[in-house]
Scaffold this motif. Structure first.
Motif: not given
Length: 147
Positions: A9-10, A25-30, A47-54
């Motif tokens: 979410g936002h 702000e952060l925008g994290l898509l599912g 900054t466009r990014l990829r995210w994950r939770c290791p």
């Protein structure tokens, strides 16, 4: 994919930026895509990014592109008036986090928030915004290559 659904979410530092001349702000898509934005009265950097939770409680951000420019009308969603050419990025950072209520300023009601041990886009605490967001809400979606 290692994603914490609670992060989707936002998120905005605006409620916690009282008296500060900038916010993030952060925008994290599912699907593991997302963006971070830093802005002040005149400037916007996304900054466009990829995210994950290791691992539980750790957010990993893998930068892909960064673009900076002038901030457009500040009454609506973040947008560029003008932008420099995008720059490829590759930094990977990890941030320990907790999710819970946080008080934005003295005498205010607590808000649902995420708090990072190490700052993300210069901020430690972000208030929960809408959980349902789209890639088109990324302020850089018109100036960066498709993700």
């Amino acid at each position: 994919m290692d994603l914490d659904e609670l992060l989707v979410g936002h998120w905005s530092s605006v409620p916690f930026s009282y008296g500060v001349m900038e916010a993030s702000e952060l925008g994290l898509l599912g699907d593991g895509r997302g963006w971070s934005a830093w802005f002040n009265a005149d400037s916007l950097c996304v900054t466009r990014l990829r995210w994950r939770c290791p691992e539980p409680g750790v957010l990993e951000l893998r930068e892909q592109w960064t673009v900076a420019g002038e901030l457009g009308d500040t009454t609506g969603p973040l947008a560029f008036t003008t932008a420099e050419p995008p720059v490829p990025a590759g930094e990977v950072t990890r941030h320990r986090y907790t999710i819970g209520a946080a008080v934005p300023m003295p005498d205010a009601d607590p808000l649902p928030a995420i708090t990072f041990e190490e700052a993300v886009e210069f901020c430690h605490t972000f208030a929960r915004g809408p959980r349902e967001i789209t890639p088109e809400e990324d302020p850089s979606h018109r100036v960066l290559p498709p993700a």
